[in-house]
Enzyme design. Structure first.
Site, PDB file in Angstrom:
ATOM      1  N   CYS A 107       0.842  -1.193   0.000  1.00 31.57           N
ATOM      2  CA  CYS A 107       0.000   0.000   0.000  1.00 31.57           C
ATOM      3  C   CYS A 107       0.878   1.245   0.000  1.00 31.57           C
ATOM      4  O   CYS A 107       2.034   1.208   0.400  1.00 31.57           O
ATOM      5  CB  CYS A 107      -0.896   0.016   1.229  1.00 31.57           C
ATOM      6  SG  CYS A 107      -1.895  -1.468   1.453  1.00 31.57           S
ATOM      7  N   TRP A 167      -3.598  -2.193  -1.206  1.00 29.32           N
ATOM      8  CA  TRP A 167      -3.415  -3.563  -1.682  1.00 29.32           C
ATOM      9  C   TRP A 167      -4.120  -4.445  -0.665  1.00 29.32           C
ATOM     10  O   TRP A 167      -3.719  -4.497   0.494  1.00 29.32           O
ATOM     11  CB  TRP A 167      -1.929  -3.889  -1.776  1.00 29.32           C
ATOM     12  CG  TRP A 167      -1.590  -5.177  -2.437  1.00 29.32           C
ATOM     13  CD1 TRP A 167      -1.423  -5.408  -3.770  1.00 29.32           C
ATOM     14  CD2 TRP A 167      -1.316  -6.432  -1.784  1.00 29.32           C
ATOM     15  NE1 TRP A 167      -1.071  -6.712  -3.981  1.00 29.32           N
ATOM     16  CE2 TRP A 167      -1.003  -7.377  -2.792  1.00 29.32           C
ATOM     17  CE3 TRP A 167      -1.335  -6.854  -0.453  1.00 29.32           C
ATOM     18  CZ2 TRP A 167      -0.691  -8.692  -2.502  1.00 29.32           C
ATOM     19  CZ3 TRP A 167      -1.030  -8.174  -0.163  1.00 29.32           C
ATOM     20  CH2 TRP A 167      -0.713  -9.068  -1.187  1.00 29.32           C
ATOM     21  N   ASN A 211      -1.039   1.509   6.324  1.00 27.50           N
ATOM     22  CA  ASN A 211      -0.354   0.356   5.738  1.00 27.50           C
ATOM     23  C   ASN A 211      -0.016  -0.611   6.870  1.00 27.50           C
ATOM     24  O   ASN A 211       0.348  -0.177   7.964  1.00 27.50           O
ATOM     25  CB  ASN A 211       0.953   0.762   5.055  1.00 27.50           C
ATOM     26  CG  ASN A 211       0.741   1.633   3.842  1.00 27.50           C
ATOM     27  OD1 ASN A 211      -0.381   1.770   3.360  1.00 27.50           O
ATOM     28  ND2 ASN A 211       1.814   2.228   3.348  1.00 27.50           N
ATOM     29  N   GLU A 238      15.304 -17.486 -11.416  1.00 27.62           N
ATOM     30  CA  GLU A 238      14.903 -16.095 -11.604  1.00 27.62           C
ATOM     31  C   GLU A 238      14.144 -15.910 -12.913  1.00 27.62           C
ATOM     32  O   GLU A 238      13.159 -15.155 -12.972  1.00 27.62           O
ATOM     33  CB  GLU A 238      16.135 -15.183 -11.556  1.00 27.62           C
ATOM     34  CG  GLU A 238      15.870 -13.737 -11.882  1.00 27.62           C
ATOM     35  CD  GLU A 238      14.937 -13.037 -10.892  1.00 27.62           C
ATOM     36  OE1 GLU A 238      14.530 -11.887 -11.189  1.00 27.62           O
ATOM     37  OE2 GLU A 238      14.615 -13.618  -9.843  1.00 27.62           O
ATOM     38  N   LYS A 295      10.352 -14.461 -13.296  1.00 29.04           N
ATOM     39  CA  LYS A 295      10.007 -13.316 -14.143  1.00 29.04           C
ATOM     40  C   LYS A 295       8.854 -13.652 -15.074  1.00 29.04           C
ATOM     41  O   LYS A 295       7.925 -12.863 -15.233  1.00 29.04           O
ATOM     42  CB  LYS A 295      11.224 -12.879 -14.975  1.00 29.04           C
ATOM     43  CG  LYS A 295      12.254 -12.115 -14.225  1.00 29.04           C
ATOM     44  CD  LYS A 295      11.731 -10.748 -13.809  1.00 29.04           C
ATOM     45  CE  LYS A 295      12.390 -10.290 -12.531  1.00 29.04           C
ATOM     46  NZ  LYS A 295      11.932 -10.950 -11.320  1.00 29.04           N
TER      47      LYS A 295
END
Length: 610
Positions: free
Chosen positions: A2, A73, A99, A480, A484
């Site tokens: 947030c 969020w 938050n 990784e 992604k």
């Protein structure tokens, strides 16, 4: 996650708040809102969806010189207009943006409801507004201080009172809050990005701090109401660094910024006299370093994967046992903190709550922790005993690209620094330094082949499952790259060590399941070619990323359906060269699938809750 923004000054607060919210969009959110102080009451505008939707519902005459804003969020309660922040007390006097997570919200809510308070949302955050309203105190800061004494959990918050014109109270515990000092104006935010256009003089609040700001200045107290003296610091990043420029997405911009990011990470840190790395920020004398017998690296998400690769780099260069673990799991297993173990915390934002909590647990038990972070003055940076700043520049896209690569470079620098104190020769140190110095130009050369990678992406954009496979450092690259792809294209992607493929995952290889194989030209190439043959025998499509040359390259080309060629470089730097084209591959596949590349669904840039 947030985002918080607040303003008190001589300007109309609405444009300042909205600009701040837009600069915080990268953190990830599902609703947004602002609260403004009027002459005798508060004005509230909030809704589910993007900030553009909030703009469409803002009253035209909404004006005031102090206010707060928020991007949410969702944690407690689904994304909708009622659950959006700000939350307002039942009498309409107080508004709160928050938050974090209030862990004892349920009993507090029950207590308030028993006194006749009716809640308008499902959130834990609304509890704060009603608690502040229920307290009898002469000042807003005292109301907030008393209310927070009953709160269990984490918070970064900002509060306004309709009867305290021009005043904002902010507080922090486990979730970042920073003050901005302007010219006859003050700002507050969860990230300096929100107000970097207005000032570069900032004050970072520590856990337990409560700040009162107005156009004329600020004061900070602790939970016992004792004044906390805070000195402003300057930030180096300008507003322009937070803009996309001519790029279509921040993700692409940050992929292309990697040569400069690498150059900044190594700048001033290569010692050509002793063929080592100069890392004064570690705050460790050589005698202290030599006393450590083990290194443990902690991080989450991409930072954790960077730690996995970094552990192998350090172990190879310094010959010190080194391993990596998810920070989110570390503190919950009652870890044994050993005096001869050096701990390293990795976080792009420096605010990752799970990693910060792990740092605090280690320090509570007497351990020494170094940090590898990008954001100067962040919570983890301040909590650690020393460390390395990446200096990669602001990273706005949710997914990590340039900070991941810069973190790998930081680990190589650390490995070189430690290795030259032990058994790494001058010649080996010199060769690694030369490779590091040449790296930015080699990375730039890879980026020139974006169009070729885009063509390959077109072949794989309709897949639903894909494996990424590699060995040793290549396995870290596979992890990784898989992360992604799943983050921004929503394709199910899994990474496996090549040696583990035959121990189960090979059962799922088929013509419908492609494999992306990370294939460095190293002493494991022959073993990797055998694994590739196993995949071919099951008719699995193969995309191979390799830096093989000569006859070996010809063999690789015959085995792969597609091949991406990376430049040859020293083994420890091959993850950089292998990962770059896979970043571009994920980016172009996501575009072809019409995904929101910069702000993937359900994800946030800075994860400041558990």
């Amino acid at each position: 996650m947030c985002g918080i923004t607040g303003y008190s000054g001589q300007q109309n607060a609405v444009p300042v708040l909205m600009e701040g919210l837009k600069r915080l969009e990268y953190r990830g959110y599902d609703s947004a809102g602002i609260a403004l102080q009027g002459k005798s009451s508060l004005s509230i505008a909030k809704c589910r969806g993007k900030i553009s939707q909030l703009e469409s519902v803002l009253p035209r005459r909404m004006k005031g010189r102090a206010g707060i804003g928020h991007t949410r969020w969702a944690t407690h309660g689904e994304p909708n207009d009622d659950n959006a922040h700000p939350h307002v007390s039942a009498d309409g006097r107080f508004a709160v943006v928050h938050n974090g997570i209030i862990e004892n919200a349920t009993p507090l809510r029950a207590r308030l409801e028993a006194h006749g308070i009716r809640f308008a949302s499902e959130t834990d955050s609304e509890v704060l507004a009603h608690m502040i309203a229920s307290i009898d105190a002469d000042t807003l800061i005292e109301r907030v201080r008393i209310a927070l004494g009953e709160i269990e959990g984490t918070y970064g918050l900002a509060v306004i009172d309709a009867q305290a014109p021009g005043q904002i109270v902010a507080a922090r515990n486990g979730s970042p809050v920073v003050l901005g000092i302007g010219d006859k104006e003050m700002l507050v935010a969860s990230d300096v990005a929100a107000f970097v256009r207005h000032t570069q003089q900032v004050i970072y609040l520590d856990d337990g701090d409560i700040a009162e700001i107005s156009a004329s200045g600020y004061r900070v107290i602790d939970r016992q109401a004792v004044t906390a003296h805070k000195q402003p610091t300057s930030i180096d990043w300008s507003a322009e660094t937070y803009d996309k420029g001519d790029y279509s997405h921040f993700t692409l911009k940050e992929i292309y910024e990697q040569p400069e990011a690498i150059a900044r990470t190594i700048k001033g840190r290569l010692d050509n006299r002793f063929q080592t790395a100069h890392l004064g920020g570690l705050n460790l004398e050589p005698r202290e370093i030599l006393a450590y017998r083990r290194i443990r690296i902690l991080g989450c998400g991409s930072a954790g994967i960077a730690g996995f690769i970094g552990a192998r780099s350090i172990e190879q260069l310094a010959r010190i046992p080194c391993d990596a673990e998810a920070a989110s799991e570390f503190r919950y297993r009652n870890p044994v903190i050993e005096p001869d173990t050096l701990y390293i915390a990795v976080s792009q934002s420096g605010e990752t709550y799970d990693t910060l909590a792990a740092v605090q647990e280690i320090k509570r038990k007497g351990g020494r922790v170094l940090g590898i972070v990008n954001v100067v003055g962040s919570s983890i940076a301040r909590a650690c005993d020393g460390g390395i700043y990446l200096h990669a520049g602001p990273e706005i896209a949710v997914v990590s690209t340039k900070t991941f690569i810069s973190t790998l470079i930081a680990f190589v620098l650390l490995g070189l620094h430690l290795g030259r104190m032990k058994d790494l020769s001058i010649a080996e140190g010199r060769a690694l330094i030369e490779a590091l110095e040449a790296l930015p130009d080699q990375v730039s050369a890879i980026l020139q082949h974006e169009s070729d990678i885009k063509t390959i992406a077109e072949k794989y954009s309709d897949i639903e499952n894909v494996y990424f496979v590699g060995r040793n450092l290549g396995y870290g690259v596979a992890m990784e790259a898989a992360l992604k792809l799943k983050e921004i294209s929503y394709i199910h992607a899994e990474a496996y060590a090549a040696s583990e493929l035959k121990h189960g995952p090979l059962a799922l290889i088929s013509p419908a399941t492609p494999t992306v194989f990370v294939l460095p030209d190293d002493d494991l190439l022959e073993k990797n070619l055998s694994t590739i043959e196993e995949i071919r025998a099951r008719k699995g499509p193969l995309l191979i990323v390799t830096n093989a040359a000569g006859e070996r390259l010809e063999r690789v080309r015959k085995l792969g359906d597609d091949c991406i060629l990376a430049p040859q470089i020293r083994d420890l730097l091959t993850p950089v060269m292998m990962l770059l084209p896979l970043q571009l591959l994920a980016y172009h596949i996501a575009l072809l699938r019409d995904c929101d590349v910069d702000q993937p669904r359900n994800l946030a840039k800075s994860v400041t809750v558990e």
